[in-house]
Design a protein around this motif. Structure first.
Motif, PDB file in Angstrom:
ATOM      1  N   VAL A 120     -59.661  39.210 -43.580  1.00 12.90           N
ATOM      2  CA  VAL A 120     -60.513  38.075 -43.201  1.00 12.90           C
ATOM      3  C   VAL A 120     -60.083  37.442 -41.871  1.00 12.90           C
ATOM      4  O   VAL A 120     -60.861  36.718 -41.262  1.00 12.90           O
ATOM      5  N   PHE A 121     -58.867  37.718 -41.445  1.00 17.42           N
ATOM      6  CA  PHE A 121     -58.353  37.052 -40.244  1.00 17.42           C
ATOM      7  C   PHE A 121     -58.761  37.827 -38.992  1.00 17.42           C
ATOM      8  O   PHE A 121     -58.558  39.040 -38.919  1.00 17.42           O
ATOM      9  N   TYR A 122     -59.300  37.085 -38.036  1.00 12.97           N
ATOM     10  CA  TYR A 122     -59.720  37.740 -36.809  1.00 12.97           C
ATOM     11  C   TYR A 122     -58.723  37.368 -35.730  1.00 12.97           C
ATOM     12  O   TYR A 122     -58.859  36.349 -35.065  1.00 12.97           O
ATOM     13  N   GLY A 123     -57.694  38.144 -35.603  1.00 12.39           N
ATOM     14  CA  GLY A 123     -56.688  37.812 -34.588  1.00 12.39           C
ATOM     15  C   GLY A 123     -55.573  38.827 -34.687  1.00 12.39           C
ATOM     16  O   GLY A 123     -55.715  39.869 -35.334  1.00 12.39           O
ATOM     17  N   GLU A 124     -54.473  38.492 -34.060  1.00 13.58           N
ATOM     18  CA  GLU A 124     -53.372  39.452 -33.967  1.00 13.58           C
ATOM     19  C   GLU A 124     -52.303  39.154 -35.012  1.00 13.58           C
ATOM     20  O   GLU A 124     -52.036  37.995 -35.316  1.00 13.58           O
ATOM     21  N   ILE A 125     -51.712  40.220 -35.548  1.00 13.67           N
ATOM     22  CA  ILE A 125     -50.631  40.039 -36.522  1.00 13.67           C
ATOM     23  C   ILE A 125     -49.321  40.428 -35.836  1.00 13.67           C
ATOM     24  O   ILE A 125     -49.222  41.521 -35.280  1.00 13.67           O
ATOM     25  N   LEU A 126     -48.357  39.532 -35.897  1.00 11.75           N
ATOM     26  CA  LEU A 126     -47.046  39.818 -35.298  1.00 11.75           C
ATOM     27  C   LEU A 126     -46.065  40.169 -36.412  1.00 11.75           C
ATOM     28  O   LEU A 126     -45.890  39.382 -37.351  1.00 11.75           O
ATOM     29  N   VAL A 127     -45.452  41.321 -36.293  1.00 12.30           N
ATOM     30  CA  VAL A 127     -44.555  41.763 -37.363  1.00 12.30           C
ATOM     31  C   VAL A 127     -43.205  42.189 -36.788  1.00 12.30           C
ATOM     32  O   VAL A 127     -43.115  43.211 -36.095  1.00 12.30           O
ATOM     33  N   PRO A 128     -42.144  41.418 -37.048  1.00 12.52           N
ATOM     34  CA  PRO A 128     -40.806  41.861 -36.629  1.00 12.52           C
ATOM     35  C   PRO A 128     -40.412  43.114 -37.415  1.00 12.52           C
ATOM     36  O   PRO A 128     -40.703  43.207 -38.609  1.00 12.52           O
ATOM     37  N   VAL A 159     -35.964  38.178 -35.987  1.00 10.31           N
ATOM     38  CA  VAL A 159     -36.723  37.803 -34.794  1.00 10.31           C
ATOM     39  C   VAL A 159     -36.113  36.516 -34.236  1.00 10.31           C
ATOM     40  O   VAL A 159     -35.683  35.643 -34.998  1.00 10.31           O
ATOM     41  N   THR A 160     -36.053  36.420 -32.909  1.00  4.88           N
ATOM     42  CA  THR A 160     -35.482  35.217 -32.292  1.00  4.88           C
ATOM     43  C   THR A 160     -36.599  34.419 -31.603  1.00  4.88           C
ATOM     44  O   THR A 160     -37.650  34.985 -31.265  1.00  4.88           O
ATOM     45  N   PRO A 161     -36.340  33.124 -31.337  1.00  7.28           N
ATOM     46  CA  PRO A 161     -37.356  32.324 -30.636  1.00  7.28           C
ATOM     47  C   PRO A 161     -37.701  32.941 -29.271  1.00  7.28           C
ATOM     48  O   PRO A 161     -38.851  32.928 -28.854  1.00  7.28           O
ATOM     49  N   GLU A 162     -36.704  33.528 -28.621  1.00 10.52           N
ATOM     50  CA  GLU A 162     -36.964  34.119 -27.293  1.00 10.52           C
ATOM     51  C   GLU A 162     -37.966  35.265 -27.391  1.00 10.52           C
ATOM     52  O   GLU A 162     -38.843  35.416 -26.555  1.00 10.52           O
ATOM     53  N   MET A 163     -37.810  36.079 -28.434  1.00 10.92           N
ATOM     54  CA  MET A 163     -38.747  37.211 -28.599  1.00 10.92           C
ATOM     55  C   MET A 163     -40.169  36.692 -28.799  1.00 10.92           C
ATOM     56  O   MET A 163     -41.120  37.198 -28.232  1.00 10.92           O
ATOM     57  N   LEU A 164     -40.272  35.645 -29.623  1.00  7.48           N
ATOM     58  CA  LEU A 164     -41.595  35.076 -29.905  1.00  7.48           C
ATOM     59  C   LEU A 164     -42.205  34.486 -28.650  1.00  7.48           C
ATOM     60  O   LEU A 164     -43.385  34.678 -28.358  1.00  7.48           O
ATOM     61  N   LEU A 165     -41.371  33.794 -27.913  1.00  5.62           N
ATOM     62  CA  LEU A 165     -41.823  33.127 -26.699  1.00  5.62           C
ATOM     63  C   LEU A 165     -42.391  34.152 -25.717  1.00  5.62           C
ATOM     64  O   LEU A 165     -43.447  33.949 -25.123  1.00  5.62           O
ATOM     65  N   ARG A 166     -41.689  35.268 -25.600  1.00  5.68           N
ATOM     66  CA  ARG A 166     -42.121  36.301 -24.660  1.00  5.68           C
ATOM     67  C   ARG A 166     -43.541  36.754 -24.987  1.00  5.68           C
ATOM     68  O   ARG A 166     -44.363  36.968 -24.126  1.00  5.68           O
TER      69      ARG A 166
END
Ligand code: PMP
Ligand code: GLU
Length: 438
Positions: A120-128, A159-166
């Motif tokens: 149902v979600f229309y967007g991107e999924i981020l998976v470490p 996952v680190t905040p830096e990775m997410l930020l990038r």
């Protein structure tokens, strides 16, 4: 006229949805089947492939199921009202979050709920990565994009905040709708995030309005009973995923739960609409029995503390043995997995013609009968020598009964796991011996 054999071949190549063409059964279920077949053929197999709780369902919960076996009606698609209330109360009490019954969706396993969410979600999924085996295949089935975030042994596979930020700072799509999947205690690595680590991830998530799918299916199997949910720090956009499969030993009962904040109820409603056109509702007797499980009592709390003590003792024993043999692993903090990294042994492995995780696991199975899952199943690169070990091949009823004779404030005696968790002990010794052959 086309002959039927030919027709089948054409159908297989042309009439199958492209997203599932050539797709094998899920790695966890497949390794279980292979292990079962080999055992059936008389081989001694140590089944550390599939990750399922070795412990029985608590007696009070089994009794509840007996009592409600006659319940036969279709139930509301979102779940029984009393059950949704019990789940909300469970999270309020255990996780100190403001969960509400209206925010709970009950489904046939959290796995199915994750599939619905991705649908149902229309967007991107981020998976470490490494990540649990099904997030990415589910996206593939749906033709969705997944952004993998590779982590490393040095970063404890977190996952680190830096990775997410990038990722979020990417200049073209900063505010693209995104779901970040976090799983802790984690499958396959058995580690967890500290409250401070979660808070610094939340800083980024809040800044970029990420939705967090917090897979806390192993939350109650934190060895210290000290699981902290990210929903405490990011209540407005966190979905907590849980269920009966792990802490209640009831994987085969198929009952999972998602708990949404009011801000994300649009997702809950969309998922429920799809569910109403597909599986209708979770089996009625299971839902009634689940109320008993989520309401809990002293006997369930005791069961949990014994399970944690056994898993912690066994996990740490395996960790010590395997690290001493040169395999890199972090000490486990919860769940029942270790993620083994054989990279320090790459030269000796190469001499044995082992250069990727799949060959590594195949050879372990063929040569010493130990079934593990290769790093590729967890979205790691093929040539990385990693594998998951699920330390669950033992009789959980016997181990619980033995633990229950010993006061909970004591450590288990040294010979406990040799007596009660023999399969895992023998398998670990086999791996050590196999590695040391050089
Ligand atoms: N998440 C993780 C991390 C898992 O290991 C599993 C495996 N059972 C699931 C979700 C799915 O669990 P279930 O569908 O049994 O609720
Ligand atoms: N979650 C378990 C595992 O990772 C198995 C169950 C499943 O994949 O559905 O091994």
């Amino acid at each position: 006229m086309i002959e039927s054999g030919e027709r089948n071949a054409i159908d297989k190549h042309v009439s199958l949805n492209l997203n599932v063409r050539g797709m094998p059964e899920s790695a966890t279920l497949l390794i279980n089947e292979i292990s079962r077949r080999l055992q059936h053929d008389g081989r001694e197999i140590y089944r550390l492939g599939l990750g399922q709780s070795p412990f029985p369902v608590p007696r009070v919960v089994v009794n509840a199921l007996r009592l409600y076996a006659k319940e036969k009606d279709y139930l509301p698609v979102k779940g029984l009202r009393e059950l949704r209330g019990a789940v909300a109360e469970f999270h309020r009490e255990k996780d100190q979050v403001n969960a509400r019954p209206e925010g709970v969706l009950v489904g046939p396993g959290s796995k199915e709920l994750m599939f619905l969410l991705q649908l149902v979600f229309y967007g991107e999924i981020l998976v470490p990565t490494p990540c649990w085996v099904s997030y990415v295949p589910q996206a593939r089935i749906l033709g969705k994009q997944v952004r993998l975030i590779p982590t490393s042994y040095e970063e404890q596979w977190r996952v680190t905040p830096e990775m997410l930020l990038r990722i979020c700072e990417h200049e073209y799509d900063t505010y693209r709708p995104r779901i970040l999947v976090l799983n802790y205690p984690g499958n396959p690595e058995g580690g967890t995030y500290s409250a401070d680590e979660l808070k610094s991830l939340v800083d980024i998530a809040r800044r970029y309005e990420l939705i967090v799918l917090s897979d806390e299916i192993y939350g109650q199997l934190h060895f210290e009973g000290a699981h902290v949910s990210v929903a405490r720090f990011y209540p407005e956009r966190t979905i907590i995923s849980s269920g009966l499969s792990k802490w209640c030993g009831a994987g085969g009962w198929r009952l999972g739960t998602f708990t949404f904040p009011p801000e994300l109820e649009w997702l809950l409603n969309a998922m429920a609409a799809v569910a109403s056109e597909t599986y209708t509702s979770v089996s009625a007797p299971i839902q009634y029995a689940a109320i008993r499980a989520f309401r809990g009592d002293v006997s369930i709390e005791r069961y949990l503390w014994h399970a944690r003590r056994i898993l912690a003792t066994l996990g740490n024993w395996c960790h010590n043995k395997l690290s001493a043999a040169g395999i890199r692993i972090h000490p486990p903090e919860g769940a029942f997995y270790l993620f083994l990294d054989f990279s320090l042994l790459a030269d000796t492995m190469a001499q044995r013609d082992i250069r990727d995780s799949e060959t590594l696991c195949q050879r372990l199975l063929e040569e010493v009968g130990v079934a593990l899952l290769p790093g590729t199943a967890f979205e790691r690169p093929r040539d990385e020598l990693t594998a998951r070990l699920a330390y669950v091949d033992f009789d959980g009823s016997k181990a619980l009964a033995a633990s229950e004779t010993l006061p909970l404030d004591q450590r288990l005696p040294d010979d406990f796991i040799h007596k009660c968790c023999h399969g895992v002990v023998a398998a670990t010794e086999k791996i050590v011996e196999w590695v040391s052959k050089g």
